[in-house]
Design an enzyme around this catalytic site. Structure first.
Site, PDB file in Angstrom:
ATOM      1  N   ARG A 194      67.891  83.823  97.326  1.00  0.00           N
ATOM      2  CA  ARG A 194      68.166  82.920  96.199  1.00  0.00           C
ATOM      3  C   ARG A 194      66.886  82.225  95.725  1.00  0.00           C
ATOM      4  NH1 ARG A 194      69.592  77.867  96.763  1.00  0.00           N
ATOM      5  NH2 ARG A 194      70.742  78.127  98.692  1.00  0.00           N
ATOM      6  N   TYR A 240      75.422  82.884  69.543  1.00  0.00           N
ATOM      7  CA  TYR A 240      76.371  83.598  70.410  1.00  0.00           C
ATOM      8  C   TYR A 240      77.534  82.662  70.775  1.00  0.00           C
ATOM      9  CZ  TYR A 240      77.897  86.385  74.391  1.00  0.00           C
ATOM     10  OH  TYR A 240      78.625  87.139  75.275  1.00  0.00           O
ATOM     11  N   ASP A 267      66.748  82.136  71.735  1.00  0.00           N
ATOM     12  CA  ASP A 267      67.477  83.257  72.329  1.00  0.00           C
ATOM     13  C   ASP A 267      66.980  84.509  71.599  1.00  0.00           C
ATOM     14  OD1 ASP A 267      69.278  85.293  72.921  1.00  0.00           O
ATOM     15  OD2 ASP A 267      71.014  83.961  73.012  1.00  0.00           O
ATOM     16  N   LYS A 290      71.630  93.337  77.270  1.00  0.00           N
ATOM     17  CA  LYS A 290      71.492  94.021  75.988  1.00  0.00           C
ATOM     18  C   LYS A 290      70.229  94.900  75.989  1.00  0.00           C
ATOM     19  CE  LYS A 290      75.003  91.305  75.502  1.00  0.00           C
ATOM     20  NZ  LYS A 290      74.986  90.008  74.874  1.00  0.00           N
TER      21      LYS A 290
HETATM   22  C1  LIG Z   1      75.411  88.657  75.194  1.00  0.00           C
HETATM   23  C2  LIG Z   1      74.649  87.509  74.717  1.00  0.00           C
HETATM   24  C3  LIG Z   1      74.522  86.342  75.484  1.00  0.00           C
HETATM   25  C4  LIG Z   1      75.205  86.159  76.812  1.00  0.00           C
HETATM   26  O1  LIG Z   1      74.776  87.078  77.768  1.00  0.00           O
HETATM   27  P1  LIG Z   1      75.671  87.642  78.983  1.00  0.00           P
HETATM   28  O2  LIG Z   1      74.727  88.574  79.641  1.00  0.00           O
HETATM   29  O3  LIG Z   1      76.864  88.296  78.376  1.00  0.00           O
HETATM   30  O4  LIG Z   1      76.068  86.492  79.833  1.00  0.00           O
HETATM   31  C5  LIG Z   1      73.731  85.316  74.979  1.00  0.00           C
HETATM   32  N1  LIG Z   1      73.130  85.427  73.775  1.00  0.00           N
HETATM   33  C6  LIG Z   1      73.258  86.525  72.999  1.00  0.00           C
HETATM   34  C7  LIG Z   1      72.576  86.577  71.671  1.00  0.00           C
HETATM   35  C8  LIG Z   1      74.021  87.605  73.446  1.00  0.00           C
HETATM   36  O5  LIG Z   1      74.143  88.683  72.665  1.00  0.00           O
END
Ligand SMILES: *Cc1c(COP(=O)(O)O)cnc(C)c1O
Length: 393
Positions: free
Chosen positions: A58, A111, A183, A208
């Site tokens: 961790r 998101y 983000d 992603k």
């Molecule tokens: C999918 C996504 C998230 C969240 O990510 P997870 O891996 O599903 O927890 C945050 N921001 C954006 C722009 C996303 O597409």
């Protein structure tokens, strides 16, 4: 190899490497929860920080560190932490930089859960937030209060493809002593580097583009300097948002092909967007690579390419959009994005269903909006698939 001065593609392949006693070409999966000390003094030195050594997964693990070092280099940051999911990365940032009495300004169509958790959970801890359309910098300025600590951006935003001028937003936020987090999930560092534009923190859902193969869930936070890094590392380690070594290893493997995946997906997306824009059944389309995108010029300035995400409206609204989604065969009807496979989804009933209809409309997410993440299949097949589904509308 020291990759600090190497090009982006060389970093993708060689950065982060942890030397392994047996000389393996790829950093192995250190699937262990804990590490043996040589003796009591060695353990004490590892805990005091006098000697760099692994203690407990961790808190640090070679496979995880390999990925973290690579991400920091790719985003031109000081350091990175990886987390069990993208939402763990989002919450790492919220917990590290907000607290009772503080206020956050953010974009109205970020998101869904990034906004949901801020509006539902964080008020319990005395955190306030204001969501505005950050694509107009004047709205950011107006939303700032004396207790505003963090400007949280997502650009292009999900799923409206609205683009915020990062450099301009940073200038405004910094004048008010606020930190700026971006983000960067929709772009990946191949297309956009927010830290180079002045942002303090960048985060990703690595689920992603970074991993790119739709087979793990993960996140990361990269910071500009050590002070910010120490704060996010404290939250990640002590709240327990850490990633598993096997998940980190798969992500590091997926990351190696980031450039070529994005190049191919982007090339396909340009052709798909051009096809959709001319299609008689399409009412509108938003793709940063089309001159019809309201922020086409800003996209060209701020991003190295338009990426492979787009949204469009089918004539006939929700019912027509559903017909398309129910009749594609190559594209998968699934949420998520940025993988090698083409994905199609409907934000109003899926990713953004937790927002009220008013909140969605204010953020530009109409009931007929369909989101498409273009993959790396043969573009002729992607276009034929959409053309067939549209012919049934
Ligand atoms: C999918 C996504 C998230 C969240 O990510 P997870 O891996 O599903 O927890 C945050 N921001 C954006 C722009 C996303 O597409």
């Amino acid at each position: 190899m020291d990759t600090k001065k190497a090009g982006f593609n060389s970093k993708l392949i060689h950065a982060g490497g942890i030397e392994d006693a047996l000389g393996s070409a790829v950093t192995p999966i250190y699937q262990t929860s804990t590490f043996r000390f040589k003796d009591a003094d060695h353990g004490a030195r590892c805990f005091s920080g006098e000697e760099k050594g692994y203690i407990y997964t961790r808190l640090g693990n070679p496979t995880i560190e390999d990925l973290e070092n690579t991400l920091a280099e790719l985003e031109n940051g000081y350091g990175a932490v990886v987390t069990a999911s993208g939402m763990a990365a989002v919450n790492t940032v919220y917990l590290a930089f907000l607290g009772a009495g503080s206020h956050m300004v953010s974009h109205n169509s970020v998101y869904g859960p990034s906004r949901g958790v801020m509006e539902k959970l964080y008020p319990n801890f005395g955190v306030e937030s204001t969501y505005v359309d950050c694509t107009d910098p004047a709205n950011i300025e107006k939303a700032i209060r004396s207790n505003s600590k963090l400007l949280y951006l997502e650009t292009p935003a999900n799923p409206t493809m609205g683009i915020t001028d990062i450099a301009k937003a940073v200038e405004i936020a910094h004048q008010h002593g606020m930190l700026v987090c971006v983000d960067n999930t929709f772009c990946s560092p191949y297309i956009q580097k927010p830290l180079d534009l002045g942002a303090d923190i960048v985060l990703h859902s690595m689920t992603k583009f970074i991993n790119g193969h739709a087979d793990i869930v993960g996140g990361c936070v990269v910071t500009r300097n050590k002070e910010l890094y120490d704060k996010v590392a404290y939250v990640m380690k002590n709240v327990g948002f850490n990633m598993d070594p096997h998940q980190a290893w798969l992500t590091r493997r997926g990351l190696k092909t980031l450039s070529i995946r994005i190049e191919r997906a982007q090339e396909n997306a340009r052709k798909v967007a051009a096809f959709l824009e001319k299609h008689p059944k399409i009412e509108w389309i938003l793709y940063p690579g089309l001159e019809s995108h309201p922020q086409y010029e800003l996209a060209k300035k701020q991003m190295a390419g338009p990426g492979s995400m787009m949204s469009f409206g089918v004539k006939g609204g929700l019912k027509a959009g559903k017909t398309v989604m129910d009749n594609v065969h190559l594209a998968l009807l699934a949420v998520s994005l940025g993988g090698i496979e083409t994905l199609i989804q409907h934000p109003a009933s899926m990713t953004h269903s937790k927002l009220s209809k008013e909140e969605r409309e204010e953020a530009g997410i109409t009931d007929g909006l369909v989101r498409l993440s273009v993959g790396i299949e043969d573009v002729e097949d992607i276009i034929a698939d959409l053309d067939h589904a549209l012919s049934l509308v």
